[in-house]
Design a protein around this motif. Structure first.
Motif, PDB file in Angstrom:
ATOM      1  N   MET A   1      45.487  32.357  46.230  1.00 49.46           N
ATOM      2  CA  MET A   1      45.941  33.075  45.047  1.00 49.46           C
ATOM      3  C   MET A   1      47.375  32.651  44.757  1.00 49.46           C
ATOM      4  O   MET A   1      48.222  32.694  45.622  1.00 49.46           O
ATOM      5  CB  MET A   1      45.848  34.579  45.304  1.00 49.46           C
ATOM      6  CG  MET A   1      46.284  35.423  44.142  1.00 49.46           C
ATOM      7  SD  MET A   1      45.773  37.146  44.296  1.00 49.46           S
ATOM      8  CE  MET A   1      47.281  37.883  44.856  1.00 49.46           C
ATOM      9  N   GLN A   4      51.203  34.318  40.330  1.00 52.31           N
ATOM     10  CA  GLN A   4      50.862  35.081  39.134  1.00 52.31           C
ATOM     11  C   GLN A   4      49.363  35.349  39.008  1.00 52.31           C
ATOM     12  O   GLN A   4      48.940  36.129  38.171  1.00 52.31           O
ATOM     13  CB  GLN A   4      51.380  34.365  37.873  1.00 52.31           C
ATOM     14  CG  GLN A   4      50.663  33.083  37.525  1.00 52.31           C
ATOM     15  CD  GLN A   4      51.173  31.848  38.253  1.00 52.31           C
ATOM     16  OE1 GLN A   4      51.884  31.931  39.245  1.00 52.31           O
ATOM     17  NE2 GLN A   4      50.788  30.688  37.792  1.00 52.31           N
ATOM     18  N   SER A   5      48.530  34.731  39.801  1.00 57.53           N
ATOM     19  CA  SER A   5      47.080  34.865  39.680  1.00 57.53           C
ATOM     20  C   SER A   5      46.611  36.246  40.145  1.00 57.53           C
ATOM     21  O   SER A   5      47.148  36.818  41.076  1.00 57.53           O
ATOM     22  CB  SER A   5      46.375  33.798  40.516  1.00 57.53           C
ATOM     23  OG  SER A   5      44.984  34.003  40.485  1.00 57.53           O
ATOM     24  N   LYS A   6      45.594  36.727  39.467  1.00 62.63           N
ATOM     25  CA  LYS A   6      44.984  37.996  39.843  1.00 62.63           C
ATOM     26  C   LYS A   6      43.637  37.766  40.512  1.00 62.63           C
ATOM     27  O   LYS A   6      42.834  38.681  40.620  1.00 62.63           O
ATOM     28  CB  LYS A   6      44.836  38.886  38.608  1.00 62.63           C
ATOM     29  CG  LYS A   6      46.165  39.271  37.986  1.00 62.63           C
ATOM     30  CD  LYS A   6      45.976  39.989  36.673  1.00 62.63           C
ATOM     31  CE  LYS A   6      47.234  40.064  35.869  1.00 62.63           C
ATOM     32  NZ  LYS A   6      47.600  38.817  35.211  1.00 62.63           N
ATOM     33  N   ASN A  37      40.226  35.246  32.986  1.00 66.96           N
ATOM     34  CA  ASN A  37      41.496  34.754  32.480  1.00 66.96           C
ATOM     35  C   ASN A  37      41.471  33.247  32.715  1.00 66.96           C
ATOM     36  O   ASN A  37      41.421  32.799  33.871  1.00 66.96           O
ATOM     37  CB  ASN A  37      42.651  35.426  33.220  1.00 66.96           C
ATOM     38  CG  ASN A  37      44.002  34.918  32.787  1.00 66.96           C
ATOM     39  OD1 ASN A  37      44.277  33.721  32.838  1.00 66.96           O
ATOM     40  ND2 ASN A  37      44.868  35.835  32.387  1.00 66.96           N
ATOM     41  N   ASP A  40      44.169  31.795  35.161  1.00 60.19           N
ATOM     42  CA  ASP A  40      43.934  32.158  36.560  1.00 60.19           C
ATOM     43  C   ASP A  40      42.743  31.386  37.126  1.00 60.19           C
ATOM     44  O   ASP A  40      42.788  30.877  38.245  1.00 60.19           O
ATOM     45  CB  ASP A  40      43.673  33.656  36.709  1.00 60.19           C
ATOM     46  CG  ASP A  40      44.939  34.490  36.609  1.00 60.19           C
ATOM     47  OD1 ASP A  40      46.037  33.921  36.571  1.00 60.19           O
ATOM     48  OD2 ASP A  40      44.810  35.728  36.570  1.00 60.19           O
ATOM     49  N   SER A  43      43.621  27.788  37.786  1.00 62.81           N
ATOM     50  CA  SER A  43      44.553  27.618  38.908  1.00 62.81           C
ATOM     51  C   SER A  43      43.864  27.798  40.259  1.00 62.81           C
ATOM     52  O   SER A  43      44.185  27.092  41.209  1.00 62.81           O
ATOM     53  CB  SER A  43      45.752  28.564  38.781  1.00 62.81           C
ATOM     54  OG  SER A  43      45.395  29.889  39.076  1.00 62.81           O
TER      55      SER A  43
END
Length: 188
Positions: A1, A4-6, A37, A40, A43
């Protein structure tokens, strides 16, 4: 993760197939999550895919759908359950893959919020575990019935361990019942 990733990415037994866990924010009112998203997703998968179609199915308990794939217009799929629970299965039919011929299964449910990323080149299906289930999936290419193939759900070479209670047969349509054996099914 990433910072900034959720999303949390968890590997499975199949190369490039991941369980994704979105961050769920809850309080006394209920909960909220970003179900998708693009930043996300790109990434954590470390590749950029464009989704072109969203599908939504509703099924009764012990319905088994699959194992489907398309030889042309191959589809990557991001799948999740919004009501109930399913046992979601992928089979690696990519001849150059280190996990060629292997399968993995994961329980996806409305309760656990987990998603599974299935890249192009895999056969996919699911078994409904609860009285009903609603299954959503995003695809990276459009449905193409001319290139659709179906691997037999109960092929002994693959040996999927479906969590069916003793004496219960899955509820399937004629197309899925006519799925091809491992030796007959086209591969990538």
């Amino acid at each position: 993760m990433t910072a900034q990733s959720k999303l949390v990415k968890k590997p499975t037994a199949i190369h490039d197939v991941f369980v994704l866990e979105p961050k769920v924010f809850g309080d006394e009112r209920g909960w909220f999550t970003e179900s998708f998203n693009a930043q996300d997703f790109a990434s954590v998968i470390e590749q950029d895919y464009e989704f072109v179609q969203d599908n939504h199915s509703f099924s009764q308990q012990w319905t088994l759908r699959g194992l489907h794939y398309q030889m042309e217009k191959t589809q990557g799929k991001l799948v999740r359950v919004v009501t109930g629970a399913v046992f979601d299965v992928v089979v690696d039919i990519r001849t150059q893959s280190p996990t060629y011929g292997k399968w993995c299964g994961v329980e996806l449910s409305a309760e656990n919020h987990q998603q599974m990323w299935i890249p192009p080149g895999l056969a996919h299906g699911f078994l409904v575990l609860t009285p009903t289930a609603e299954f959503l999936y995003k695809t990276t290419d459009y449905y193409d019935p001319k290139s659709e193939a179906c691997l037999a759900w109960n092929d002994p070479t693959v040996g999927i361990q479906w969590p069916l209670p003793e004496g219960v047969s899955p509820n399937m349509n004629a197309k899925d019942l006519a799925g091809l054996s491992w030796d007959q099914a086209p591969k990538f």
